[in-house]
Design a protein around this motif. Structure first.
Motif, PDB file in Angstrom:
ATOM      1  N   GLY A 192      10.085  -4.811  10.760  1.00 35.24           N
ATOM      2  CA  GLY A 192       9.990  -4.572  12.197  1.00 35.24           C
ATOM      3  C   GLY A 192       9.255  -3.294  12.545  1.00 35.24           C
ATOM      4  O   GLY A 192       9.505  -2.678  13.587  1.00 35.24           O
ATOM      5  N   LEU A 193       8.318  -2.881  11.673  1.00 38.49           N
ATOM      6  CA  LEU A 193       7.565  -1.652  11.891  1.00 38.49           C
ATOM      7  C   LEU A 193       6.231  -1.943  12.565  1.00 38.49           C
ATOM      8  O   LEU A 193       5.613  -2.986  12.311  1.00 38.49           O
ATOM      9  N   PRO A 194       5.753  -1.029  13.403  1.00 40.24           N
ATOM     10  CA  PRO A 194       4.414  -1.185  13.963  1.00 40.24           C
ATOM     11  C   PRO A 194       3.369  -1.126  12.861  1.00 40.24           C
ATOM     12  O   PRO A 194       3.556  -0.426  11.856  1.00 40.24           O
ATOM     13  N   VAL A 195       2.260  -1.830  13.054  1.00 39.91           N
ATOM     14  CA  VAL A 195       1.236  -1.918  12.019  1.00 39.91           C
ATOM     15  C   VAL A 195      -0.104  -1.470  12.580  1.00 39.91           C
ATOM     16  O   VAL A 195      -0.422  -1.724  13.750  1.00 39.91           O
ATOM     17  N   ILE A 196      -0.865  -0.772  11.754  1.00 37.93           N
ATOM     18  CA  ILE A 196      -2.227  -0.387  12.125  1.00 37.93           C
ATOM     19  C   ILE A 196      -3.174  -0.865  11.037  1.00 37.93           C
ATOM     20  O   ILE A 196      -2.967  -0.591   9.854  1.00 37.93           O
ATOM     21  N   MET A 228       7.044  -4.958  19.569  1.00 36.56           N
ATOM     22  CA  MET A 228       5.930  -5.137  18.650  1.00 36.56           C
ATOM     23  C   MET A 228       4.748  -4.233  19.031  1.00 36.56           C
ATOM     24  O   MET A 228       4.361  -4.168  20.192  1.00 36.56           O
ATOM     25  N   GLN A 229       4.200  -3.544  18.032  1.00 36.61           N
ATOM     26  CA  GLN A 229       3.017  -2.706  18.255  1.00 36.61           C
ATOM     27  C   GLN A 229       1.966  -3.025  17.191  1.00 36.61           C
ATOM     28  O   GLN A 229       2.274  -3.029  15.996  1.00 36.61           O
ATOM     29  N   VAL A 230       0.752  -3.276  17.649  1.00 42.04           N
ATOM     30  CA  VAL A 230      -0.367  -3.594  16.760  1.00 42.04           C
ATOM     31  C   VAL A 230      -1.538  -2.691  17.127  1.00 42.04           C
ATOM     32  O   VAL A 230      -1.907  -2.595  18.309  1.00 42.04           O
TER      33      VAL A 230
END
Length: 343
Positions: A192-196, A228-230
């Protein structure tokens, strides 16, 4: 939607002297550059870690701490912390301290590292590349979640009912950096971690299946869609003239790509590749403000981004040129992107 910049601290190479810029000079320039980004209202700054002669930054925490008192709003993050060859306890302490110094503006972007110099430097074996990251990320997240920690793993001495100080006043934001491997994407989604995503070559469209996979797995593992962060992190440069950019920036960009490529078996980087990357479907977010604006908006729509990071200093362009590209990005590109998105 956040719009920021990233740097590695590339040193300018002076061909006539056959030497790199003094690291101390580059670090002072970087402080001036990020101060400008903060004044222009950019959302975040991320700084990479390297252990090579062509970069000024091996300790992101120290540089970000120097930026904390001279900036007011911009988020200050690593990009990336090579967690596989670092001690998660020290990483957590350093970024907790940075968070307290900056007024809750610190972020950790954890990655396995595409450069391998830190592994022998800190006594790690490359054959443990994946296992090191998995174990150390687990410990970092536990430190961030629990005040009293008991933990045992393979690569580090165990911790028994200890508290790590100082404690930040919040849980630190921890992102996972991904290249092109489904394993990295799955790990971030499961946790559940943001991904870059680092998109620095080819066509951004090629990453769409990975982004879709992340979204699918994120939801499948029970995480809330609103959290959610992308993000993507791509080589960028803004100029009042695309042709002038090609003429003036291509030589130092190509030289750095060739320095890196020499150890990786890459062919010499060509002007045709550079022009192709600058094109509408290429991975270089470079050109005149309107071209860069359109490309960022296209990427936001394609991936459903919550953050875009323009990586600006590949090849060590001169200070005046970096200040100009930050000015154009902050005054011409970012306002137009925000206007189009109504944010």
């Amino acid at each position: 939607m956040e719009l920021g910049i990233g740097m590695f601290g590339d040193l300018t190479y002076y061909g006539e002297k056959e030497q790199f810029q003094a690291p101390g000079e580059r670090l002072k320039e970087m402080i001036e550059q990020v101060k400008l980004a903060d004044e222009l209202g950019l959302d975040c700054f991320v700084l990479g870690e390297h252990h090579r002669p062509d970069y000024a930054v091996s300790s992101t925490e120290v540089v970000l701490a120097a930026l904390a008192p001279v900036t007011r709003h911009i988020k200050l993050g690593s990009g990336v912390t090579v967690l596989s060859s670092a001690d998660p306890v020290k990483v957590y302490q350093d970024y907790a301290t940075l968070d307290l110094l900056s007024g809750a503006r610190a972020e950790i972007v954890a990655g396995r590292g595409s450069f391998i110099e830190s592994f022998p430097l800190f006594g790690y074996d490359l054959k443990d590349y994946n296992e090191l990251f998995t174990e150390k990320l687990e410990l970092l997240l536990q430190l961030n979640k629990e005040e009293v920690v008991t933990w045992e793993g393979r690569f580090r001495a165990p911790i028994h009912k200890q508290t790590i100080y100082p404690r930040p006043e919040r849980k630190l934001p921890v992102w996972v950096a991904a290249g092109g491997t489904p394993e990295s994407v799955f790990r971030a989604a499961k946790l559940g971690l943001p991904v870059i995503f680092a998109i620095i070559g080819g066509m951004p469209e090629q990453f769409r299946p990975l982004v879709d996979f992340y979204r699918e797995q994120y939801l499948e593992h029970g995480h809330d869609e609103k959290d959610m962060q992308v993000a993507i992190h791509s080589h960028s440069f803004v100029s009042e003239s695309s042709e002038a950019l090609i003429e003036n920036y291509f030589p130092c960009y190509a030289a750095q790509m060739d320095r890196i490529g020499k150890s990786r078996g890459w062919s010499p980087y060509t002007k045709m590749q550079f022009r192709g990357g600058m094109g509408p479907k290429g991975a270089l977010f470079m050109g005149e403000p309107v071209e860069v604006t359109d490309k960022i908006l296209q990427a936001i729509e394609m991936f459903g981004l919550t953050r875009f990071v323009a990586h600006l200093d590949v090849g060590g362009p001169e200070h005046k040129d970096l200040m100009k590209t930050i000015e154009l990005y902050g005054t011409k590109v970012v306002p137009e992107v925000r206007k189009a998105l109504k944010v």
